[in-house]
Design a protein around this motif. Structure first.
Motif, PDB file in Angstrom:
ATOM      1  N   ASP A 102      12.621   1.454 -20.239  1.00 14.61           N
ATOM      2  CA  ASP A 102      12.911   0.026 -20.146  1.00 14.61           C
ATOM      3  C   ASP A 102      12.856  -0.481 -18.704  1.00 14.61           C
ATOM      4  O   ASP A 102      12.585  -1.657 -18.453  1.00 14.61           O
ATOM      5  CB  ASP A 102      14.279  -0.286 -20.743  1.00 14.61           C
ATOM      6  N   ARG A 103      13.115   0.412 -17.753  1.00  9.70           N
ATOM      7  CA  ARG A 103      13.059  -0.013 -16.346  1.00  9.70           C
ATOM      8  C   ARG A 103      11.660  -0.437 -15.918  1.00  9.70           C
ATOM      9  O   ARG A 103      11.498  -1.157 -14.941  1.00  9.70           O
ATOM     10  CB  ARG A 103      13.573   1.106 -15.446  1.00  9.70           C
ATOM     11  N   GLU A 104      10.666   0.029 -16.644  1.00 12.92           N
ATOM     12  CA  GLU A 104       9.299  -0.384 -16.326  1.00 12.92           C
ATOM     13  C   GLU A 104       9.115  -1.896 -16.500  1.00 12.92           C
ATOM     14  O   GLU A 104       8.219  -2.485 -15.910  1.00 12.92           O
ATOM     15  CB  GLU A 104       8.310   0.367 -17.213  1.00 12.92           C
ATOM     16  N   LEU A 105       9.981  -2.504 -17.304  1.00 16.49           N
ATOM     17  CA  LEU A 105       9.919  -3.955 -17.495  1.00 16.49           C
ATOM     18  C   LEU A 105      10.743  -4.707 -16.461  1.00 16.49           C
ATOM     19  O   LEU A 105      10.804  -5.933 -16.495  1.00 16.49           O
ATOM     20  CB  LEU A 105      10.409  -4.319 -18.901  1.00 16.49           C
ATOM     21  N   LEU A 106      11.401  -3.975 -15.561  1.00 18.77           N
ATOM     22  CA  LEU A 106      12.243  -4.614 -14.553  1.00 18.77           C
ATOM     23  C   LEU A 106      11.761  -4.353 -13.128  1.00 18.77           C
ATOM     24  O   LEU A 106      12.250  -4.982 -12.192  1.00 18.77           O
ATOM     25  CB  LEU A 106      13.694  -4.114 -14.685  1.00 18.77           C
ATOM     26  N   ILE A 107      10.827  -3.415 -12.978  1.00 21.97           N
ATOM     27  CA  ILE A 107      10.488  -2.963 -11.624  1.00 21.97           C
ATOM     28  C   ILE A 107       9.837  -4.042 -10.767  1.00 21.97           C
ATOM     29  O   ILE A 107       9.830  -3.935  -9.547  1.00 21.97           O
ATOM     30  CB  ILE A 107       9.566  -1.734 -11.668  1.00 21.97           C
ATOM     31  N   HIS A 108       9.294  -5.083 -11.387  1.00 22.37           N
ATOM     32  CA  HIS A 108       8.657  -6.154 -10.615  1.00 22.37           C
ATOM     33  C   HIS A 108       9.643  -6.892  -9.722  1.00 22.37           C
ATOM     34  O   HIS A 108       9.268  -7.513  -8.745  1.00 22.37           O
ATOM     35  CB  HIS A 108       7.995  -7.167 -11.566  1.00 22.37           C
ATOM     36  N   TRP A 109      10.921  -6.820 -10.077  1.00 24.05           N
ATOM     37  CA  TRP A 109      11.931  -7.608  -9.356  1.00 24.05           C
ATOM     38  C   TRP A 109      12.982  -6.726  -8.679  1.00 24.05           C
ATOM     39  O   TRP A 109      14.047  -7.214  -8.303  1.00 24.05           O
ATOM     40  CB  TRP A 109      12.617  -8.559 -10.331  1.00 24.05           C
ATOM     41  N   THR A 110      12.738  -5.436  -8.539  1.00 24.06           N
ATOM     42  CA  THR A 110      13.702  -4.545  -7.912  1.00 24.06           C
ATOM     43  C   THR A 110      13.048  -3.742  -6.804  1.00 24.06           C
ATOM     44  O   THR A 110      11.891  -3.360  -6.892  1.00 24.06           O
ATOM     45  CB  THR A 110      14.295  -3.555  -8.943  1.00 24.06           C
ATOM     46  N   GLU A 111      13.806  -3.482  -5.776  1.00 21.95           N
ATOM     47  CA  GLU A 111      13.304  -2.714  -4.643  1.00 21.95           C
ATOM     48  C   GLU A 111      13.151  -1.237  -4.979  1.00 21.95           C
ATOM     49  O   GLU A 111      12.425  -0.505  -4.308  1.00 21.95           O
ATOM     50  CB  GLU A 111      14.246  -2.863  -3.453  1.00 21.95           C
ATOM     51  N   GLN A 112      13.795  -0.752  -6.060  1.00 23.95           N
ATOM     52  CA  GLN A 112      13.729   0.659  -6.398  1.00 23.95           C
ATOM     53  C   GLN A 112      12.398   1.047  -7.005  1.00 23.95           C
ATOM     54  O   GLN A 112      12.074   2.216  -7.106  1.00 23.95           O
ATOM     55  CB  GLN A 112      14.842   1.014  -7.407  1.00 23.95           C
ATOM     56  N   ALA A 113      11.580   0.075  -7.417  1.00 23.17           N
ATOM     57  CA  ALA A 113      10.367   0.379  -8.169  1.00 23.17           C
ATOM     58  C   ALA A 113       9.292   1.010  -7.302  1.00 23.17           C
ATOM     59  O   ALA A 113       8.947   0.459  -6.268  1.00 23.17           O
ATOM     60  CB  ALA A 113       9.827  -0.907  -8.781  1.00 23.17           C
ATOM     61  N   PRO A 114       8.758   2.142  -7.680  1.00 19.67           N
ATOM     62  CA  PRO A 114       7.651   2.723  -6.945  1.00 19.67           C
ATOM     63  C   PRO A 114       6.373   1.953  -7.187  1.00 19.67           C
ATOM     64  O   PRO A 114       6.157   1.407  -8.258  1.00 19.67           O
ATOM     65  CB  PRO A 114       7.552   4.146  -7.527  1.00 19.67           C
ATOM     66  N   LEU A 115       5.497   1.918  -6.175  1.00 24.26           N
ATOM     67  CA  LEU A 115       4.241   1.185  -6.291  1.00 24.26           C
ATOM     68  C   LEU A 115       3.368   1.752  -7.397  1.00 24.26           C
ATOM     69  O   LEU A 115       2.604   1.030  -8.035  1.00 24.26           O
ATOM     70  CB  LEU A 115       3.499   1.228  -4.955  1.00 24.26           C
ATOM     71  N   GLN A 116       3.493   3.092  -7.659  1.00 25.37           N
ATOM     72  CA  GLN A 116       2.664   3.685  -8.690  1.00 25.37           C
ATOM     73  C   GLN A 116       2.964   3.077 -10.062  1.00 25.37           C
ATOM     74  O   GLN A 116       2.064   2.840 -10.866  1.00 25.37           O
ATOM     75  CB  GLN A 116       2.908   5.209  -8.748  1.00 25.37           C
ATOM     76  N   ALA A 117       4.263   2.818 -10.297  1.00 23.81           N
ATOM     77  CA  ALA A 117       4.633   2.251 -11.598  1.00 23.81           C
ATOM     78  C   ALA A 117       4.097   0.848 -11.753  1.00 23.81           C
ATOM     79  O   ALA A 117       3.680   0.447 -12.834  1.00 23.81           O
ATOM     80  CB  ALA A 117       6.151   2.259 -11.759  1.00 23.81           C
ATOM     81  N   VAL A 118       4.117   0.094 -10.664  1.00 21.44           N
ATOM     82  CA  VAL A 118       3.549  -1.258 -10.716  1.00 21.44           C
ATOM     83  C   VAL A 118       2.080  -1.184 -11.085  1.00 21.44           C
ATOM     84  O   VAL A 118       1.567  -1.944 -11.920  1.00 21.44           O
ATOM     85  CB  VAL A 118       3.718  -1.970  -9.356  1.00 21.44           C
TER      86      VAL A 118
END
Length: 434
Positions: A102-118
């Motif tokens: 579910d975090r994959e749907l939130l990573i656009h707005w969080t600093e924790q998201a790795p660029l690979q997931a984006v």
């Protein structure tokens, strides 16, 4: 003030606004949201329609909202407002309790998201880099407007539009059809940096009724900081005013408000219907002329009269009504001149636009307003500058072109020199939080 006003909007109102900005309808929004989430049935277009209408005000699954928010290109603040209005915590609280999937749907707005997931999510919605840049550019251009320039005649609009960079037509929607010819572009600042984003609008029909409607709807839609009404007017021979000069209104008088005297049947105008223009813009144009006395060298149209002096700028009162004044010293307009002998010009849209701005400001918007008019006619029969009215329409038309060009030249040059408040520049770090 804008952020405070948006926080008060309901979930359906927020969603409707964001959908209108991007021009994405329910069907496309549902399709792309499902593709983004890798779940073919996450959200249905009928559900989105129910959200729009308010039939559903609380959304059970926050994943539906975040998928939709990503398609709409919302920033973190905007998606938080959408989530909160629908009864959910903001993004960062959801992140703490969300699964890795579910975090994959939130990573656009969080600093924790790795660029690979984006990158993976971008692949899922099959958006290549050029398409993404185009979408972001369109989103940016249609959300940050500094100035609205209103014109009425084709000559006025043409004179302004060729001075605005990157001007593109605004696509209409079912909810907000583009009936006022809205185009959006930039006016670069002479000192560089973030340009002023400008919407050019055309009233399309002379008269204060149409200018009131056009101005109010345009202000509601774009919420600019400044509104300029730019075009041509008839002038009076005060302070050396001649054909081709430019008048900047310091106040606008609706001269048709008055009464008919019972004994003489003469019209008696009243001074009550008057609006003062923005003091910052009035002073700003004065200082601009002081710094740039040769501004008129940028006028590209040749004046119809040989050896015509260069256009100059005067500030003063302008009369506004519903009539074309051909000869000012005949008929009922004599009483207007008697009541206000220092009038510089007369035209047919200013009081309507000013009234619309006054109403918009009373509703919580904040616009500075000014009118800039090139003199294309001199209805004062005594002045030597009045052209030969027996010469036909051609001479009038030539002066219209020149006067419209002079007014447009001054307007755009002044904006480029710098308005009292700098560009909003949401994507420029210098002004992002100002």
């Amino acid at each position: 003030m804008e952020q405070k006003r948006e926080q008060k909007l309901s979930f359906s109102e927020l969603l409707e606004r964001y959908m209108e900005v991007t021009g994405i309808g329910p069907a496309r929004l549902a399709t792309e949201a499902n593709r983004l989430s890798n779940h073919p049935n996450l959200v249905h277009r009928t559900t989105i329609r129910h959200w729009q209408t308010g039939a559903i005000s609380k959304v059970k699954d926050w994943r539906q909202l975040t998928a939709v928010a990503y398609v709409l290109r919302l920033n973190e603040s905007e998606v938080d407002q959408l989530l909160t209005a629908a009864g959910h915590p903001p993004v960062r609280q959801l992140w703490l309790g969300a699964s890795d999937v579910d975090r994959e749907l939130l990573i656009h707005w969080t600093e924790q998201a790795p660029l690979q997931a984006v990158g993976e999510i971008l692949k899922r919605i099959q958006v290549n880099a050029s398409e993404l840049r185009e979408t972001e550019e369109r989103f940016r251009r249609f959300r940050q407007v500094d100035v609205v320039i209103l014109t009425v005649l084709d000559e006025e609009s043409v004179a302004v539009r060729h001075r605005i960079s990157g001007l593109v037509a605004v696509p209409g929607s079912v909810k907000v059809p583009n009936i006022y010819g809205w185009e959006i572009g930039d006016i670069p600042r002479v000192n560089g940096g973030v340009p002023y984003r400008v919407v050019l609008s055309q009233v399309g029909h002379a008269g204060n009724i149409m200018s009131t409607i056009t101005t109010f709807i345009t202000v509601q839609q774009w919420q600019p900081r400044y509104v300029f009404l730019v075009g041509i007017a008839g002038g009076f021979a005060h302070d050396g005013l001649t054909l081709g000069d430019v008048v900047v209104s310091d106040h606008i008088w609706g001269y048709e408000y008055g009464k008919i005297r019972s004994q003489t049947a003469m019209f008696e105008p009243r001074p009550d219907f008057t609006y003062r223009c923005d003091i910052g813009l009035i002073n700003g144009t004065r200082k601009f002329i002081q710094r740039n006395p040769n501004w008129n060298n940028a006028i590209k149209v040749v004046p119809p009269k040989v050896n015509q002096p260069k256009s100059k700028v005067l500030w003063g009162p302008v009369a506004s009504g519903e009539k074309v004044i051909d000869e000012a010293e005949r008929g009922f307009f004599i009483s207007v001149l008697e009541k206000s002998p220092k009038l510089l010009a007369v035209e047919m849209e200013g009081i309507g636009a000013a009234a619309a701005i006054d109403q918009a400001n009373a509703m919580g918007y904040s616009q500075g307003f000014i009118m800039i008019r090139g003199i294309s006619d001199m209805p004062d029969a005594k002045t030597e500058e009045t052209f030969d009215k027996t010469a036909g329409q051609s001479e009038r038309d030539l002066w219209k072109l020149y006067a419209a060009e002079a007014a447009a030249t001054l307007t755009v040059a002044y904006i480029a020199d710098g308005l009292p408040i700098p560009p909003r520049g949401l994507y420029d770090p210098e002004f992002r939080n100002k």
